[in-house]
Enzyme design. Sequence first.
Site, PDB file in Angstrom:
ATOM      1  N   GLY A  49       1.089  -1.361   0.727  1.00 14.78           N
ATOM      2  CA  GLY A  49       0.579  -0.103   0.345  1.00 14.78           C
ATOM      3  C   GLY A  49       1.085   1.425  -0.009  1.00 14.78           C
ATOM      4  N   GLN A  54       3.645   9.502   1.580  1.00 13.04           N
ATOM      5  CA  GLN A  54       4.532   9.297   1.485  1.00 13.04           C
ATOM      6  C   GLN A  54       5.692   9.297   0.045  1.00 13.04           C
ATOM      7  OE1 GLN A  54       2.666   4.845   1.861  1.00 13.04           O
ATOM      8  NE2 GLN A  54       5.060   4.894   2.978  1.00 13.04           N
ATOM      9  N   CYS A  97       7.340  -0.030   5.487  1.00 16.05           N
ATOM     10  CA  CYS A  97       7.001   0.983   5.243  1.00 16.05           C
ATOM     11  C   CYS A  97       8.352   1.231   4.185  1.00 16.05           C
ATOM     12  CB  CYS A  97       6.801   1.973   6.833  1.00 16.05           C
ATOM     13  SG  CYS A  97       6.216   2.814   5.954  1.00 16.05           S
ATOM     14  N   LEU A  98       7.459   1.486   3.275  1.00 15.00           N
ATOM     15  CA  LEU A  98       8.227   1.836   2.342  1.00 15.00           C
ATOM     16  C   LEU A  98       8.890   3.366   3.075  1.00 15.00           C
ATOM     17  CD1 LEU A  98       5.883   1.889  -0.641  1.00 15.00           C
ATOM     18  CD2 LEU A  98       8.384   0.256  -0.309  1.00 15.00           C
ATOM     19  N   HIS A 139      -2.812   0.482   8.513  1.00 11.09           N
ATOM     20  CA  HIS A 139      -1.197   1.321   8.478  1.00 11.09           C
ATOM     21  C   HIS A 139      -1.981   2.156   7.200  1.00 11.09           C
ATOM     22  CE1 HIS A 139       2.884   0.300   7.521  1.00 11.09           C
ATOM     23  NE2 HIS A 139       3.042   1.723   6.451  1.00 11.09           N
ATOM     24  N   GLU A 140      -2.636   2.046   6.539  1.00 11.03           N
ATOM     25  CA  GLU A 140      -2.408   3.753   6.014  1.00 11.03           C
ATOM     26  C   GLU A 140      -2.874   4.783   5.724  1.00 11.03           C
ATOM     27  OE1 GLU A 140      -0.095   3.735   3.087  1.00 11.03           O
ATOM     28  OE2 GLU A 140       0.171   1.355   3.052  1.00 11.03           O
ATOM     29  N   HIS A 143      -0.823   6.924   7.947  1.00 13.30           N
ATOM     30  CA  HIS A 143       0.027   7.606   7.854  1.00 13.30           C
ATOM     31  C   HIS A 143      -1.039   9.009   7.112  1.00 13.30           C
ATOM     32  CE1 HIS A 143       3.695   5.460   6.745  1.00 13.30           C
ATOM     33  NE2 HIS A 143       3.039   4.167   6.154  1.00 13.30           N
TER      34      HIS A 143
END
Length: 179
Positions: A49, A54, A97-98, A139-140, A143
């Site tokens: 995702g 991000q 996480c990216l 998670h997203e 963010h």
Amino acid sequence: MSILKVSQMGHPVLRRVADPVDPDQIQSEAFQRLVNDMEETMVAYQGAGLAGPQVHVSNRILVYQSQDDEGMPEIQTLVNPEITPENDEMEHGWEGCLSIPGIMGSVPRYTRIRVSALDDEGERVDYTAEAFEARVIQHEVDHLDGILYFDRMDDLKALTFRAEYKMFCAGHEDDGEEE
Ligand code: NI
């Protein structure tokens, strides 16, 4: 389409509460380009995702790898998502996480959530997500609220580099994807 630069932990955009998207803008060329670029960026970096902050866009938009009714892979876009746990049940699972490359952590998340959002055409979507899909969405959405998965961990001993994760922690196939 282009691959966007992914913001890294420490960048203030990851700690801001993102602004809502004006629904009238969803059909605009600029917004559609953003959605396409986010999808391409997520796929290029093999993320499960990706959220607006991000890619340095402080707006309430996220994309994630989902499945259609036949179980075929598809990318879901959520704009201005609202999520509510359907019950109190939580479980731990490994997340990456990216924006925090090379590290994994075990994070407690709700196992079933109700999702209400607009899709990439501005249509209202309402559905229940479970298990890994519910984890990715939580998670997203975090963010979008300036929250990173470290903040959700209840035991920082469950923090590991990716190589050590593979050696010592990997269990389930769908665990441990980067978000
Ligand atoms: Ni992330």
